[in-house]
Design an enzyme around this catalytic site. Structure first.
Site, PDB file in Angstrom:
ATOM      1  N   LYS A  82    -104.998  -5.873  34.692  1.00  0.00           N
ATOM      2  CA  LYS A  82    -105.040  -6.953  33.715  1.00  0.00           C
ATOM      3  C   LYS A  82    -106.486  -7.060  33.225  1.00  0.00           C
ATOM      4  O   LYS A  82    -107.420  -6.777  33.980  1.00  0.00           O
ATOM      5  CB  LYS A  82    -104.599  -8.275  34.385  1.00  0.00           C
ATOM      6  CG  LYS A  82    -104.755  -9.519  33.517  1.00  0.00           C
ATOM      7  CD  LYS A  82    -103.738  -9.562  32.401  1.00  0.00           C
ATOM      8  CE  LYS A  82    -103.948 -10.769  31.476  1.00  0.00           C
ATOM      9  NZ  LYS A  82    -103.186 -10.666  30.227  1.00  0.00           N
ATOM     10  N   CYS A  99    -107.255  -8.747  22.081  1.00  0.00           N
ATOM     11  CA  CYS A  99    -106.299  -9.776  22.505  1.00  0.00           C
ATOM     12  C   CYS A  99    -105.995 -10.726  21.343  1.00  0.00           C
ATOM     13  O   CYS A  99    -106.917 -11.344  20.790  1.00  0.00           O
ATOM     14  CB  CYS A  99    -106.831 -10.574  23.679  1.00  0.00           C
ATOM     15  SG  CYS A  99    -105.646 -11.864  24.141  1.00  0.00           S
TER      16      CYS A  99
HETATM   17  O1  RRO Z   1    -103.476 -12.464  28.132  1.00  0.00           O
HETATM   18  C1  RRO Z   1    -103.004 -12.388  26.980  1.00  0.00           C
HETATM   19  O2  RRO Z   1    -102.596 -13.362  26.338  1.00  0.00           O
HETATM   20  C2  RRO Z   1    -102.923 -11.090  26.288  1.00  0.00           C
HETATM   21  C3  RRO Z   1    -103.976 -10.188  26.224  1.00  0.00           C
HETATM   22 BR1  RRO Z   1    -105.581 -10.424  27.139  1.00  0.00          BR
HETATM   23  C4  RRO Z   1    -103.865  -9.016  25.421  1.00  0.00           C
HETATM   24  O3  RRO Z   1    -104.774  -8.184  25.282  1.00  0.00           O
HETATM   25  N1  RRO Z   1    -102.703  -8.835  24.764  1.00  0.00           N
HETATM   26  C5  RRO Z   1    -101.665  -9.699  24.847  1.00  0.00           C
HETATM   27  O4  RRO Z   1    -100.615  -9.488  24.228  1.00  0.00           O
HETATM   28  N2  RRO Z   1    -101.800 -10.839  25.618  1.00  0.00           N
END
Ligand code: RRO
Length: 303
Positions: A46, A129
């Site tokens: 993550k 993101c």
């Molecule tokens: O954690 C999120 O909301 C998230 C991330 Br960091 C990302 O890079 N892509 C996504 O769809 N959700």
């Protein structure tokens, strides 16, 4: 003879081209180790930030026709708390990719320096993101994307992947900028958005963040187009992500120009066995078509 699924990304050898994409089963070393044991060619954590983050409040994810919408809000234990997890993740026997995130160039550099202490096989720079403000500004600015890439390159000694967003009209400028700044690999795409789902009962958006990013089979055509365009525009290898559920999906993504494929949402739809299933199906397809190696597929659409 069985076709070879081996692939190499910036000198890092993968036994097969499937990679656990960032954001799924990536918050503990134990889950990453399990995915590696299940057959993934590499696993991605993550996205990790400079400090622990709870993320948005529930609901943060919703299943819909053709995939998922999410606005997790970057929940992660923080880079300092992840070094021990990396040790466990590596026991799975597959290369470990540490995904990192920063709100500023300096923060990217700091997180990169810290994660390098855990010796990941590769670092992925998440400049894409859709659910946090800073995420999008890096991913849609060639200048900021280049600065973040350069900062991370200086902080680590392993290959650096930069993960791009499709949510910009500067995709190819960003791709070239990160290549010119020393990125070793590009991964594309992150989720598409922002999108909104409304609950007709209440008339309110379903997600607590109101908007989120789309993933899964519904975004595959966009992912294929982005990977095709990026791989036509840069020399460095591309990891194709977006809607890969089957061996045929993987073959199409390789044909579009990817050297490996990221699998995220399909872990929900096909289970953790999805990596070995994709490999089995890809091998079957390649044998039927007399392809000897995944290299025979990479970029076939353009040739
Ligand atoms: O954690 C999120 O909301 C998230 C991330 Br960091 C990302 O890079 N892509 C996504 O769809 N959700």
């Amino acid at each position: 003879m069985k076709p070879s699924l081996e692939t190499t990304l910036a000198g890092v050898k993968l036994r097969n081209p499937t990679i656990l994409a960032a954001g799924v089963l990536g918050t503990t070393g134990k889950s990453l180790k399990r995915v590696a044991k299940e057959g993934a060619g590499a696993v991605t954590t993550k996205s990790l930030g400079i400090r622990p983050k709870e993320g948005h409040s529930n609901p943060t994810i919703m299943e819909m026709e053709g995939g998922l919408i999410n606005a997790m809000g970057l929940p992660n234990p923080g880079v300092d708390n992840f070094l021990d997890e990396l040790v466990i993740a590596k026991e799975g026997g597959a290369p470990v990719i540490a995904s990192i995130f920063g709100g500023t160039v300096e923060e990217f550099a700091e997180v990169a320096k810290k994660i390098w202490a855990g010796k990941p096989d590769m670092v992925e720079v998440n400049i894409s993101c859709p659910n946090v403000k800073e995420g999008m500004s890096f991913g849609s600015s060639p200048e900021l994307a280049a600065e973040a890439t350069d900062a991370v390159k200086k902080a680590v000694k392993c290959p650096v992947i930069v993960k791009l967003t499709p949510n910009t009209d500067k995709l190819l400028l960003v791709a070239k900028a990160v290549e010119d700044s020393g990125a070793d690999v590009i991964s594309a795409i992150n989720s598409i958005g922002p999108g909104m789902v409304i609950d007709a009962e209440t008339g309110k958006p379903f997600l607590s963040n109101q908007v989120g990013g789309l993933s899964g089979p519904m975004i595959k055509p966009v992912a294929l187009r982005c990977v095709y365009d990026i791989s036509s525009h840069v020399e460095i290898p591309v990891i194709g992500i977006g809607g890969i559920e089957t061996g045929l999906d993987a073959a199409e993504m390789l044909m579009a120009g990817a050297s490996a494929v990221g699998v995220g949402t399909a872990v929900y739809s096909r289970g953790i066995e999805v990596f070995s299933k994709i490999c089995e199906e890809l091998e079957y397809f390649m044998a039927a078509k007399s392809y000897k190696s995944t290299k025979d597929l990479v970029g076939l659409t353009r040739r």
